[in-house]
Structure formats: structure tokens, C-alpha cells
Design a protein around this motif. Structure first.
Motif, short mmCIF file in Angstrom:
data_model
loop_
_atom_site.label_atom_id
_atom_site.label_comp_id
_atom_site.label_asym_id
_atom_site.label_seq_id
_atom_site.Cartn_x
_atom_site.Cartn_y
_atom_site.Cartn_z
N LEU A 14 1.04 -1.24 0.30
CA LEU A 14 -0.06 -0.12 -0.06
C LEU A 14 0.99 1.43 -0.22
O LEU A 14 1.91 1.52 1.03
CB LEU A 14 -1.09 0.29 1.18
CG LEU A 14 -1.86 -1.34 1.36
CD1 LEU A 14 -2.42 -0.99 2.92
CD2 LEU A 14 -3.08 -0.98 0.36
N GLY A 21 -5.79 7.94 0.44
CA GLY A 21 -5.66 6.17 0.30
C GLY A 21 -6.93 6.09 0.86
O GLY A 21 -7.13 4.85 0.76
N TYR A 23 -8.90 5.83 -1.04
CA TYR A 23 -8.83 5.18 -3.46
C TYR A 23 -8.83 3.64 -2.97
O TYR A 23 -9.59 2.75 -2.73
CB TYR A 23 -8.10 5.72 -3.71
CG TYR A 23 -8.21 4.85 -5.23
CD1 TYR A 23 -8.74 4.43 -6.16
CD2 TYR A 23 -7.47 3.82 -5.40
CE1 TYR A 23 -9.16 3.53 -7.40
CE2 TYR A 23 -7.09 3.02 -7.02
CZ TYR A 23 -8.36 2.99 -7.90
OH TYR A 23 -7.87 2.38 -8.85
N GLN A 24 -7.63 3.14 -1.61
CA GLN A 24 -7.24 1.88 -1.48
C GLN A 24 -8.12 1.52 -0.99
O GLN A 24 -8.80 -0.48 -1.02
CB GLN A 24 -5.56 2.26 -0.51
CG GLN A 24 -4.80 2.83 -1.30
CD GLN A 24 -3.62 2.81 -0.34
OE1 GLN A 24 -3.65 2.66 0.46
NE2 GLN A 24 -2.26 3.21 -0.95
N ALA A 49 3.49 -1.08 4.58
CA ALA A 49 2.38 0.14 4.01
C ALA A 49 3.46 1.43 4.02
O ALA A 49 4.42 1.03 4.86
CB ALA A 49 1.29 0.08 4.72
N GLY A 53 -1.03 4.60 3.14
CA GLY A 53 -1.00 3.51 3.27
C GLY A 53 -1.12 2.33 4.12
O GLY A 53 -1.85 1.53 4.94
N ASN A 56 -4.60 1.97 6.16
CA ASN A 56 -5.19 1.41 5.84
C ASN A 56 -4.79 -1.02 5.78
O ASN A 56 -5.04 -1.32 6.00
CB ASN A 56 -5.72 1.01 3.90
CG ASN A 56 -6.14 3.04 3.66
OD1 ASN A 56 -7.16 2.74 4.78
ND2 ASN A 56 -5.88 3.63 2.26
N ILE A 237 -1.73 -2.14 -4.38
CA ILE A 237 -2.67 -0.47 -4.99
C ILE A 237 -1.97 1.19 -4.49
O ILE A 237 -1.97 1.64 -4.18
CB ILE A 237 -3.37 -0.31 -3.79
CG1 ILE A 237 -4.56 -2.22 -3.98
CG2 ILE A 237 -5.67 0.31 -3.85
CD1 ILE A 237 -4.88 -2.22 -2.17
N VAL A 239 -1.93 4.86 -6.59
CA VAL A 239 -2.43 6.35 -6.24
C VAL A 239 -2.90 7.42 -7.27
O VAL A 239 -3.61 8.23 -7.45
CB VAL A 239 -2.57 6.39 -4.90
CG1 VAL A 239 -3.63 5.83 -3.54
CG2 VAL A 239 -1.66 6.86 -4.09
N HIS A 310 -4.60 0.50 -10.27
CA HIS A 310 -4.23 2.27 -10.30
C HIS A 310 -5.59 2.75 -10.52
O HIS A 310 -6.56 2.06 -11.34
CB HIS A 310 -3.03 2.80 -11.44
CG HIS A 310 -1.34 2.12 -10.75
ND1 HIS A 310 -1.03 3.00 -10.16
CD2 HIS A 310 -1.09 0.81 -11.25
CE1 HIS A 310 0.34 1.84 -9.83
NE2 HIS A 310 -0.18 0.66 -10.71
N GLY A 364 -12.64 3.31 -6.81
CA GLY A 364 -12.16 1.88 -6.31
C GLY A 364 -12.36 0.93 -6.57
O GLY A 364 -11.69 0.16 -6.61
#
Length: 381
Positions: A14, A21, A23-24, A49, A53, A56, A237, A239, A310, A364
Motif C-alpha cells: 500500500l 488513501g 481509493y485504496q 505499507a 497506506g 489502511n 494498490i 493512487v 491504479h 476504487g
């Protein structure tokens, strides 16, 4: 009950990006939905991460025993954000920080015991993480083998070392590379806050005799921790949209303002490393195709499968529809150094607004659900 689909170790990577973040969180929510729909137990053995990230990643590690609930809670947190839940953004606090900067820069720090090192105060973020994350659950999940390794990367400003903090119940070979080392520890909020501390915007976080900052600094190999920890497959993942080079922005001025320079520097610092490492990763995998498998074993070389996702849309462009929701104090500050058009990427990092984050979550989920076939292929042995 979902059944296990793969015995190979999957590493989740991440990257950072402030409010991006969200979006993740959407991708992870969609990923869990795909697995639930197809009766798959998506054991992620390794979670690494940096920066946003890390938030998350901490959620995932704390909910590795119940990913459906974890994905729900993660979405709830991001979609309920307001700026004042991340950092103090009122005029009083910003003015106080500006005065510290003024004393430090204009008067050589004369009479100052506390030098300015950031624009914002992130105490609210510390409280937010304490409210939503149960760090004890991470250790329980490691003991119960719902997860094998959890790692967060941050920079130590005093030594200039990129530190990867690793929490695990298993033995592993700690690594020491040029300016990059690992350290086994029990991860808590200070590690997360430190990894999230965007330079100049958020303050460094003191941890013992260290001052931690954004994990993207010196993080030249974001995929490396997952590989060191034994990942056979990597789920990345990003961004930032993997699109053609952006159009040149030219407002007719003869020189660049602070806003444009700052925007470019932060974008390179926060967003570029993962893309560069993925390019290098793919090149190494392609090279290994030409090497006899037995010789690979002799040199401890192995091909690692990677699934990367992405945004299909440029998040900075999406953010332009929500910048009016930023606090007035920030709008005032921006006018002093340039225009919002020149700070589009920076604004997308600090736009901690529930509606904007909800839109990123939606993006996402849409992106990964659209790619379900490739996700299932990746999860197969």
C-alpha cells in the motif's frame, strides 16, 4: 465459509498519498466483495505499507480475522472524514505556525525554543486512529496465523535511514541495505503517524530517540519489504492514474511560484517511487524468463507474480470538484504562494472531506470490480 484458494504467500503493498488513501479503501472493499462472491478466503500473508497506506494497512492487519467487517469499517472511517479530524485547520493554529516560521526564517530563530517544522498539527489524527484501530488485534491475528507479517516504513530524520518496522510471530532475516533497514517491533500509533507525516505539512513524530517522517522519503524500493518477507505474489494498490504525461501548465508567467515547485516536489516524493519500482520489478521478471529455472535456484532468484491496480481517472482532477470544502484558512494560505491550479496534487493529499473520499472509494470499487477476471486469475495457484 470462504475456502482458501492459494497456498502461495500474497503480499499487499500500500503506497502513500494522503487523502488518496480512500481509493485504496475502495479497492480493498471491492477485492473482499470479489472473494466473497467467489467463495475465496483471500489470505494476505504479508502487509507492507507507507504513509497514508499505513492507515489502511493497519486496518487490514487489525481485521485480518474478519475482512468483510474490516472493509466496512475502513469505508466508514474514510467517508466520515472532515479536515479537523486529521489536523487543526482553524486560523488560530495556522497563524501560530506561520509566526513560528516567521521567527525561524526572518530572525534566525532568535529566542525560539521550538522551531517550526510543519504547517499543520496532527493531534486529531492520533485521536482518530485510537478510536478506530485496535492495535492489540494485530498481534492476535499474527498469533492465530490470519497474517504472517505486518510492516510499516518511515524515515528517521536524525539518521536519514528508511526504517521498515516489522511485526510478526515468525522468524525472518532482517535486512540492511544502503539507507534501508528493517527492525522487528510491536507497531502502534506512533509508527503509523510517523509514516504519514508528509514533510513540511505534518510534523515529525518522536518515537524514543527518533523523529519519524513520511515513509515515502528514501523509499526507493516500495516492493522490497514484501519480497524480503517472502511474498510469492504481490498485490499493489497505487493512487495515481497510469496515463500519458500531463499537459504542460503555463499561465504566462515568466517564473515559477512556490506552489508549482512544492507541488512537483511532493508529487515526486509521494507518488513516483511505486511506479519506478514496478517498472524495475517487471524488467527483472522479464529477464528471469531467459534464465534456466535451476540456475535461478542456485542464485536464489525467483519470479514473483504481481497484480497492480491504479485509478482509471486522475485523482487531482477529481479533487478540483471538492476543493471548496477545504477550510477557509487553507484557501487563504494558498493564495499567498500561488493558485489552487498549481497545487492540484497537494490539495488532493490534504482534502480530507467525506464526500471526496466517498467518491474515491467508489472509484476504487468500480476499478477492481471491473477487473474481476484478472483478480481471480491472480488468486489462483
Amino acid at each position: 465459509m470462504m475456502q482458501s484458494r492459494s497456498e502461495k504467500k500474497i503480499g499487499l503493498v500500500l503506497s502513500g498519498g494522503g487523502a488518496r488513501g480512500a481509493y485504496q479503501a475502495g479497492v480493498l472493499s471491492g477485492f473482499v466483495s470479489i472473494c466473497e462472491k467467489n467463495n475465496i478466503n483471500p489470505k494476505i500473508s504479508i502487509v507492507t505499507a507507507v504513509s497514508a497506506g499505513a492507515v489502511n494497512g493497519t486496518y487490514w492487519a487489525a481485521h485480518a480475522h474478519d475482512l468483510i467487517e474490516g472493509a466496512r469499517q475502513m469505508k466508514k472511517m474514510w467517508s466520515g472524514l472532515t479536515t479537523d479530524r486529521i489536523f487543526k485547520s482553524d486560523f488560530a493554529h495556522l497563524l501560530s505556525n506561520f509566526l513560528k516560521w516567521g521567527v525561524s526564517l526572518g530572525f534566525g530563530g532568535m529566542g525560539s525554543k521550538h522551531y517550526a517544522n510543519s504547517l499543520f498539527d496532527t493531534k486529531p489524527l492520533d485521536h482518530l486512529l485510537g478510536t478506530y484501530v485496535d492495535y492489540k488485534k494485530i498481534q492476535e491475528n499474527l498469533k492465530n496465523r490470519h497474517l504472517d507479517f505486518f510492516a510499516i516504513t518511515a524515515i528517521d530524520y536524525l539518521t536519514n535511514l528508511s526504517l521498515t518496522f516489522v511485526q510478526t510471530e515468525q522468524e525472518y532475516n532482517e535486512w540492511k541495505r544502503v539507507r534501508r533497514v528493517s527492525e522487528k517491533t510491536i507497531i502502534h500509533s506512533k509508527h503509523v503517524l510517523g509514516s504519514c507525516a508528509i514533510p513540511l505539512l505534518f510534523p515529525p513524530v518522536r518515537l524514543g530517540n527518533r523523529f519519524l517522517g513520511d515513509g515515502n522519503i528514501r523509499n526507493v524500493s516500495p516492493l522490497s519489504p514484501a519480497i524480503h518477507l517472502g511474498a510469492d505474489k504481490i498485490f499493489v494498490i497505487g493512487v495515481r492514474a497510469m496515463t500519458s504525461p500531463p499537459q504542460r501548465k503555463d499561465d504566462g508567467k515568466k517564473n515559477l511560484g512556490i506552489a508549482q515547485v512544492f507541488n512537483t516536489v511532493l508529487k515526486a516524493l509521494i507518488l513516483d517511487a511505486t511506479e519506478f519500482d514496478l517498472e524495475r520489478f517487471e524488467r527483472i521478471n522479464s529477464t528471469l524468463d531467459f534464465i534456466d529455472p535451476k540456475k535461478r535456484e542456485d542464485f536464489s532468484l525467483r519470479k514473483i507474480e504481481c497484480y497492480q491496480i491504479h485509478p482509471q481517472k486522475d485523482i487531482a482532477s477529481v479533487a478540483q470538484n471538492y476543493t471548496k470544502k477545504l477550510p477557509q484558512a487553507i484557501h487563504y494560505m494558498i493564495r499567498g504562494i500561488g493558485s489552487e491550479a498549481h497545487l492540484d496534487d497537494v490539495l488532493s493529499y490534504i482534502l480530507f472531506d467525506g464526500e471526496f473520499c466517498a467518491r474515491l472509494i467508489e472509484m476504487g470499487e468500480e476499478d477492481i470490480l471491473r477487473d474481476e477476471e484478472n483478480v481471480l486469475r491472480f488468486l489462483k495457484d
